[in-house]
Design a protein around this motif. Structure first.
Motif, short mmCIF file in Angstrom:
data_model
loop_
_atom_site.label_atom_id
_atom_site.label_comp_id
_atom_site.label_asym_id
_atom_site.label_seq_id
_atom_site.Cartn_x
_atom_site.Cartn_y
_atom_site.Cartn_z
N UNK A 1 -11.65 -21.46 -23.47
CA UNK A 1 -10.81 -21.10 -22.33
C UNK A 1 -10.63 -22.36 -21.49
N UNK A 2 -9.61 -22.34 -20.63
CA UNK A 2 -9.37 -23.49 -19.75
C UNK A 2 -8.49 -23.06 -18.59
N UNK A 3 -8.61 -23.78 -17.50
CA UNK A 3 -7.75 -23.58 -16.32
C UNK A 3 -7.47 -24.96 -15.73
N UNK A 4 -6.18 -25.31 -15.56
CA UNK A 4 -5.79 -26.66 -15.12
C UNK A 4 -4.86 -26.58 -13.91
N UNK A 5 -5.14 -27.45 -12.95
CA UNK A 5 -4.29 -27.57 -11.77
C UNK A 5 -3.10 -28.46 -12.12
N UNK A 6 -1.86 -27.92 -12.01
CA UNK A 6 -0.65 -28.65 -12.35
C UNK A 6 0.10 -29.07 -11.09
N UNK A 7 1.17 -29.80 -11.32
CA UNK A 7 2.00 -30.23 -10.19
C UNK A 7 2.62 -29.02 -9.49
N UNK A 8 2.91 -29.20 -8.17
CA UNK A 8 3.56 -28.12 -7.41
C UNK A 8 2.65 -26.94 -7.19
N UNK A 9 1.30 -27.15 -7.12
CA UNK A 9 0.30 -26.10 -6.89
C UNK A 9 0.32 -25.01 -7.96
N UNK A 10 0.83 -25.36 -9.11
CA UNK A 10 0.81 -24.39 -10.20
C UNK A 10 -0.50 -24.54 -11.00
N UNK A 11 -0.80 -23.49 -11.78
CA UNK A 11 -2.04 -23.45 -12.57
C UNK A 11 -1.73 -23.01 -13.99
N UNK A 12 -2.32 -23.71 -14.95
CA UNK A 12 -2.21 -23.31 -16.36
C UNK A 12 -3.50 -22.61 -16.77
N UNK A 13 -3.38 -21.42 -17.37
CA UNK A 13 -4.51 -20.65 -17.88
C UNK A 13 -4.39 -20.56 -19.39
N UNK A 14 -5.46 -20.89 -20.10
CA UNK A 14 -5.42 -20.95 -21.56
C UNK A 14 -6.65 -20.25 -22.14
N UNK A 15 -6.43 -19.43 -23.17
CA UNK A 15 -7.51 -18.90 -24.00
C UNK A 15 -7.08 -19.05 -25.45
N UNK A 16 -7.98 -19.58 -26.30
CA UNK A 16 -7.63 -19.78 -27.71
C UNK A 16 -8.80 -19.52 -28.63
N UNK A 17 -8.49 -19.43 -29.91
CA UNK A 17 -9.51 -19.12 -30.91
C UNK A 17 -9.14 -19.83 -32.20
N UNK A 18 -9.95 -20.80 -32.60
CA UNK A 18 -9.76 -21.47 -33.88
C UNK A 18 -10.40 -20.62 -34.97
N UNK A 19 -9.61 -20.29 -35.98
CA UNK A 19 -10.16 -19.49 -37.08
C UNK A 19 -11.18 -20.31 -37.86
N UNK A 20 -12.17 -19.61 -38.36
CA UNK A 20 -13.27 -20.30 -39.02
C UNK A 20 -14.49 -20.30 -38.11
N UNK A 21 -15.53 -20.98 -38.55
CA UNK A 21 -16.77 -20.97 -37.78
C UNK A 21 -17.54 -22.25 -38.05
N UNK A 22 -18.58 -22.42 -37.25
CA UNK A 22 -19.44 -23.56 -37.43
C UNK A 22 -18.99 -24.77 -36.64
N UNK A 23 -19.60 -25.90 -36.94
CA UNK A 23 -19.34 -27.13 -36.19
C UNK A 23 -17.91 -27.61 -36.39
N UNK A 24 -17.35 -27.43 -37.58
CA UNK A 24 -15.97 -27.86 -37.81
C UNK A 24 -15.00 -27.11 -36.90
N UNK A 25 -15.23 -25.79 -36.77
CA UNK A 25 -14.36 -25.02 -35.89
C UNK A 25 -14.52 -25.46 -34.44
N UNK A 26 -15.77 -25.76 -34.04
CA UNK A 26 -15.99 -26.23 -32.67
C UNK A 26 -15.29 -27.56 -32.43
#
Length: 690
Positions: free
Chosen positions: A499-524
């Protein structure tokens, strides 16, 4: 005085006031009595004489005994013997051939003696027994004596008070006591190495009922061999005379120690095979060091030991090579005992790190990688078992009498040691116990080794993933957020969610949630790359669909990487969110005062598939509204329908609307995420503020 009718054989009865009943010995010998006057005429003829010589009393009385009973060629010899007895009063005994009424000749044992009555008259008394009967009785007695004295079966006769009257040599050897030490004593005083009360109760029942008891097995440690358990098969029979009078009890005892030991060995082997089978199914059910140690302890107690503790070297738990010199640092990870109040074999509580000097048995076990067996412990041994003198005193007070330590060996490396002690179990540890303990310890050591490597790999993956997850800004314009990340229960499942949350220009905010398929250190690692790229593209002030398009192009160049993603940009000035999905589950929106619902959005395709455009959708996001972004690990399970799980998510969000967002995240996870789930979970909840 009373009288006894002697005219008819076998019809006699005891005189009134007689002190005891007649025995069967005289009947067995059938002694005949004949009385002669001074002339050698028969004046008394007993019924037994009639049986022995064939003449009735009427036929014998008044006749010369020599002419009646002796062949003519022996008359002179008989007259001479008769005269010697009558003149000198000397008894005469010997065998002499007599003539039976039927004409046959029989050899008869005689004892002749002179009698005087109160009038001074002289008579000759002759007692006669058929020599064949005497020989038979002598033979039977000799045979019986031989059988009793030479028999390997222990034999004894007890009176009605259960006192020993006679014992044979075999029983002397079995009891470890001489006949002198047994005769006249009660059973309870002789059989001190057995349950004498139970034996006496059984003997009394035999006396009372007359019903014999056969093949009753008893076991104990006699004084002659106190270090070995012996077993016997005992039989009891009531002893009666010919008239049915109870004389006592006859006991016969057979030593079955070898058979008993063979049966115990076979039963022990079966139990050990069952114990190993149980260990195979019970030890190593999880990849957790402490749980594996507890499983080992539960298998060992009480079948092998009364108390047990599992010690792992502290250096092993820290991922370092164990030192082979100096004191050893152990961590007791599990203990068990037959009774909860009993201490561990080393008196160390679980979880504590303890240092054992180089002279301690536990240290010697791990240094030499060999078992240490103390069959019978002394006070000095207990000092070498325990870490301190206080612990040694505690073990002595508990009654530890036998100790065994075996190393935990896996893949050629010593991980620690298994300590075992016996308190209530009488038998000491032996070589068979050592082999079994080594087998169990080896199985557990392999599982412990797997668990520690698993834990190390899991910690590495978790550390990598947590380092890759962002530190969210403390303040965002017009927005409050809370987020949670939970790793999967297995190391192979750790890796892809972020997950992530970023402060953008003009007081806007980007919210992100993602999931890489697979598992283990490679996925991380792939997740870290995508998160960094997402931050870079977000800084370019691109539309959400364009950000996903760039990420998709980037992901195509990373081999075997597929990911889902939800990218949302919030503008507090306009009170609006713009969002785009790449194969991701739809976010949940909670309007102020309304139930939560899933946003109806184009789902798109996962990143890395390529060739498909992404769409951006706008929706109002006013003060008090909440938006929940999550990964599939929160709602997907192997057994529940996805629609039902999504419904549960909406219920949880509705129930917590208006609460602190951190509490909202915790409530949602508590309701939907079981402990040790199969997939990791990322959850981000944002609320628009005034």
């Amino acid at each position: 005085m009373g009288e006894t009718d002697v005219s008819r054989p076998g019809r006699g009865r005891p005189l009134a006031g007689a002190g005891s009943s007649p025995t069967s010995l005289l009947d067995l010998l059938s002694v005949a009595a004949v009385v002669l006057d001074t002339n050698g005429r028969v004046v008394f003829w007993s019924p037994q004489a009639e049986e022995l010589f064939g003449y009735t009393a009427d036929e014998a009385l008044g006749r010369f005994a020599a002419r009646l009973l002796v062949h003519e060629e022996h008359w002179d010899e008989v007259i001479t013997l008769f005269a010697e007895v009558m003149e000198s009063g000397t008894d005469w005994a010997g065998a002499f051939p007599i003539r039976h009424k039927d004409g046959s000749t029989r050899l008869v044992e005689f004892r002749n003696m002179r009698l005087l009555d109160d009038l001074g008259d002289t008579y000759a008394l002759g007692l006669a027994v058929d020599q064949a009967t005497v020989a038979r009785v002598e033979r039977d007695v000799a045979l019986s004596a031989r059988l009793v004295t030479q028999s390997p079966i222990g034999l004894a006769i007890l009176d009605t008070d259960l006192r020993y009257l006679t014992v044979n040599p075999a029983l002397e050897r079995m009891h470890g006591l001489s006949a002198t030490e047994q005769v006249g004593r009660r059973v309870r005083d002789v059989l001190t190495f057995l349950d004498a009360e139970a034996v006496e109760n059984c003997l009394r029942r035999v006396l009372e009922t007359g019903e014999p008891v056969t093949d009753q097995h008893v076991a104990g440690r006699p004084a002659a061999d106190p270090h070995r358990e012996h077993a016997w098969s005992a039989s009891y029979h009531r002893l009666e005379d010919a008239s049915g009078r109870v004389l006592g009890v006859v006991t016969s005892v057979v030593d079955i120690t070898e058979r008993h030991e063979a049966a115990l060995a076979a039963n022990r082997a079966r139990n050990r095979l069952a114990l190993i089978a149980n260990a195979s199914a019970s030890i190593g059910t999880t990849l957790d060091v402490e749980q594996t140690a507890h499983e080992l302890a539960r298998v060992v107690v009480p079948d092998l030991a009364d108390m047990v503790s599992v010690h792992v070297l502290d250096s092993v738990l820290r991922g370092r090579a164990p030192s082979l010199t100096g004191p050893a640092r152990f961590r007791t990870v599990a203990t068990a005992g037959v009774h909860a109040s009993e201490p561990a074999p080393t008196a160390e509580p679980p979880g504590r790190i303890a240092v054992y000097d180089s002279d301690r048995l536990l240290t010697r076990c791990v240094r030499t990688r060999r078992p240490v067996l103390v069959a019978e412990t002394t006070r000095q041994d207990l000092r070498r078992i325990a870490r301190t003198s206080e612990d040694a005193s505690l073990l002595e007070a508990t009654g530890v009498h036998s100790y065994l330590a075996v190393p935990l060996l896996a893949r050629g490396e010593v991980l620690g040691a298994l300590s075992l002690a016996r308190v209530g179990t009488a038998a000491p540890f032996d070589e068979d116990d050592t082999l079994l303990a080594c087998e169990l310890a080896g199985r557990a050591a392999t599982c412990i080794d797997n668990a520690r490597w698993y834990q190390s790999a899991r910690d590495t993956a978790l550390t990598l993933q947590r380092r890759l997850l962002p530190q969210l800004p403390s303040r965002l314009p017009g927005l409050t957020i809370a987020c949670r990340y939970l790793p999967a229960g297995a190391v192979s499942e750790i890796g892809g969610d972020w997950f992530d949350a970023m402060h953008l220009q003009g007081d806007r905010t980007a919210l992100v949630v993602g999931d890489v398929m697979g598992s283990g250190i490679n996925a991380a690692a792939s997740m870290g790359q995508l998160r960094s790229a997402t931050r870079a593209f977000a800084g370019l002030d691109l539309e959400p669909a364009e950000v996903l398009r760039q990420l998709d192009r980037l992901t195509e160049d990373v081999e075997h990487t597929i990911a889902t993603c939800a990218y949302c940009r919030y503008d507090p000035g306009q009170g609006q969110c713009r969002i785009s999905l790449a194969g991701h589950l739809p976010p949940a929106l909670v309007r102020a005062g309304r139930p939560a619902r899933l946003l109806d959005l184009p789902s798109g395709v996962p990143l890395g598939v390529g060739g498909t455009a992404f769409e951006t959708t706008a929706f109002d996001f006013r003060p008090g509204d909440q938006l929940a972004l999550y990964t599939d690990g929160l709602v997907e399970t192997r057994c529940d329908p996805i629609d039902a799980r999504l419904g549960t998510l909406l219920e949880a969000l509705t129930a917590t609307a208006g609460q602190d967002l951190a509490q909202t995240c915790d409530s949602v996870l508590e309701r939907l995420r079981p402990s040790g789930g199969d997939d990791d979970v990322a959850l981000l909840v944002a609320r628009a503020e005034g």
